[in-house]
Scaffold this active site. Structure first.
Site, PDB file in Angstrom:
ATOM      1  N   SER A 241      90.073 -26.939 103.166  1.00 34.11           N
ATOM      2  CA  SER A 241      89.717 -26.081 104.294  1.00 34.11           C
ATOM      3  C   SER A 241      88.547 -26.713 105.028  1.00 34.11           C
ATOM      4  O   SER A 241      87.919 -27.662 104.547  1.00 34.11           O
ATOM      5  CB  SER A 241      89.341 -24.664 103.826  1.00 34.11           C
ATOM      6  OG  SER A 241      88.055 -24.662 103.258  1.00 34.11           O
TER       7      SER A 241
ATOM      8  N   GLU B  96      87.237 -30.935 101.704  1.00 30.73           N
ATOM      9  CA  GLU B  96      86.363 -30.095 102.524  1.00 30.73           C
ATOM     10  C   GLU B  96      86.213 -30.713 103.908  1.00 30.73           C
ATOM     11  O   GLU B  96      85.807 -31.880 104.035  1.00 30.73           O
ATOM     12  CB  GLU B  96      84.980 -29.961 101.891  1.00 30.73           C
ATOM     13  CG  GLU B  96      84.917 -29.043 100.693  1.00 30.73           C
ATOM     14  CD  GLU B  96      83.480 -28.686 100.321  1.00 30.73           C
ATOM     15  OE1 GLU B  96      83.276 -27.607  99.748  1.00 30.73           O
ATOM     16  OE2 GLU B  96      82.557 -29.492 100.589  1.00 30.73           O
ATOM     17  N   CYS B  97      86.528 -29.967 104.935  1.00 29.76           N
ATOM     18  CA  CYS B  97      86.320 -30.365 106.325  1.00 29.76           C
ATOM     19  C   CYS B  97      86.979 -31.720 106.600  1.00 29.76           C
ATOM     20  O   CYS B  97      88.191 -31.799 106.762  1.00 29.76           O
ATOM     21  CB  CYS B  97      84.837 -30.356 106.662  1.00 29.76           C
ATOM     22  SG  CYS B  97      84.497 -30.252 108.445  1.00 29.76           S
ATOM     23  N   GLY B  98      86.233 -32.810 106.620  1.00 29.77           N
ATOM     24  CA  GLY B  98      86.843 -34.108 106.845  1.00 29.77           C
ATOM     25  C   GLY B  98      87.910 -34.431 105.826  1.00 29.77           C
ATOM     26  O   GLY B  98      88.953 -35.018 106.150  1.00 29.77           O
TER      27      GLY B  98
END
Length: 442
Positions: A432, A331-333
């Site tokens: 994502s 997620e993200c990072g």
């Protein structure tokens, strides 16, 4: 259990400082006090926990289905004398169009009958603060102000001018905090510097507790709190609704200064479903622990540690081997780490895990912020194809190479505006920029 919402007209008004002062002062009194954060926020709950010595989580009226929201409120207040809910942004700020599910702290105040302690930054004004307070008191049916705390007060005269005007409209002023830069918490691009990184935090909490004892009417604030209503979930009559399905039964969880953004309610839901979490540190060059059957790479700050991550060969090799036979989600990072490369703030590119084909940059920044609804396009760690999830994005990194992976989900914003496909999926690996908060009820 009694509760209050701590709200303000905007971000940066000092809500977190007031929350920490109240939590530390009531804890010093021997009260069982705890906290929750309205809306999507990973960072503030860790400060709440440091001040109250109790876990803090999130309550989100847009992203959480009603049963989950009620069960999380019940869990947040369990065993407490007082629950304080900190507003995100301004008290009435939300994004959704559906009344009561806009993601605002005012939604929580109205749904659970919690009075609002309004914090007003009165720097640059005096009697005008009364007009703001009047507007907040009358803006929305079902949202009731318990009183006002003044912030960044410059002098006794300044305090008196604002307090007398607010008192004249029938609202009590329950304290005033001075203008003092020493009370501010250090910040970076995603909010406050994380609690785990601040060695001076215990000393600051002691100072804030003492300040609250002298500058706030703690007895009146405590008396203004109200009990949560007896809904089925809050009374224990409904089981907790699921948040996210666990991606496996033994979950390898990246957890260090680069990867720390995991919502407490998600972790608790996984444990309640029988899963176990096994933390490891990419920054310490640790691979996913043996015996795990899924790996979760949360968001965080990989852009601040890109060189160390690129040099963590034992971690990267272990992650690649793990992904050959087990699901991995970022997620993200975590999504940034799964790509081919990451540019740091100086523009230097660092090789990442290469398990997905995109590349990202923190040098070419653009803020992405907002609620997101995602519909999964294929089965994976987040659920089956067609599963509807709600969550958010908040990052400054950009995708510099889109890659050729299959998209993970179709995305829309809080008002249903289509945003196209997002994320990527290749084999057992997915990721994502979308942070999932909760699966939606069918």
């Amino acid at each position: 259990m009694q509760g209050l919402v701590v709200g303000a007209p905007r971000s940066g008004a000092g809500k977190t400082t007031l929350m920490l002062a109240l939590l530390a002062a009531f804890r010093r009194r021997g009260l069982r006090v705890g906290a929750a954060k309205s809306g999507p926020d990973y960072i503030d709950p860790a400060f709440h926990e440091a001040a109250s010595a109790r876990p803090s989580g999130n309550l989100d009226s847009w992203a959480m289905p009603p049963r989950l929201l009620e069960s999380r409120a019940a869990a947040a207040g369990q065993g407490l004398d007082l629950l304080l809910v900190e507003s995100a942004m301004g008290l009435f700020d939300g994004a959704g169009a559906e009344p009561g599910r806009q993601g605002s702290a005012a939604d929580l105040a109205a749904r659970f009958g919690l009075p609002v302690l309004l914090l007003l930054d009165v720097s640059g004004q005096s009697q005008t603060a009364a007009a703001l307070a009047r507007g907040f008191a009358t803006h929305r049916d079902g949202v009731r102000l318990a009183g006002v705390v003044l912030n960044r007060v410059a002098s006794p005269r300044h305090r008196a001018g604002a307090a007398e005007a607010i008192g004249a409209i029938g609202l009590p002023v329950l304290g005033a905090l001075p203008r003092d830069a020493a009370l501010s918490l250090p910040e970076r691009h995603l909010g406050l510097v994380q609690a785990r990184e601040q060695q001076e935090l215990p000393a600051l909490l002691e100072r804030l507790a003492t300040l609250a004892e002298t500058a706030l009417d703690l007895d009146a604030i405590l008396a203004a709190a109200a009990p949560l209503p007896a809904t089925p979930a809050l009374s224990g009559g409904l089981p907790g609704a699921p948040a996210l399905p666990p991606p496996g039964q033994r979950i390898a969880l990246a957890d260090d200064a680069a990867f720390s953004f995991l919502y407490p309610h998600v972790a608790e839901g996984w444990r309640a479903a029988g899963a176990t979490l096994h933390p490891f540190s990419p920054l310490a060059d640790e691979p996913p622990p043996p015996g795990c059957d899924a790996c979760w790479l949360p968001g965080g700050y990989p852009e601040l540690h890109a060189g160390r991550l690129a040099a963590a060969g034992r971690f990267l090799d272990g992650l690649r081997r793990f992904a050959e036979d087990h699901p991995v989600h970022g997620e993200c990072g975590g999504y940034m780490l799964l790509g081919q490369g990451l540019e740091d703030a100086s523009g230097q590119r660092h090789a990442m895990a290469g398990l997905l084909s995109h590349a990202t940059s923190f040098a070419r920044r653009r803020m992405n912020l907002g609620y997101r609804q995602a519909v999964l396009l294929a089965e994976g760690p987040l659920g089956r194809a067609g599963t509807v999830l709600r969550g958010h994005e908040f990052h400054y990194a950009t995708v510099t190479e889109a890659g050729d992976d299959a998209p993970l989900a179709t995305l829309s914003d809080a008002r249903g505006q289509a945003l196209g496909a997002g994320g990527g999926q290749r084999g057992r690996v997915s990721g994502s920029f979308f942070h999932a908060i909760a699966q939606q009820e069918a």
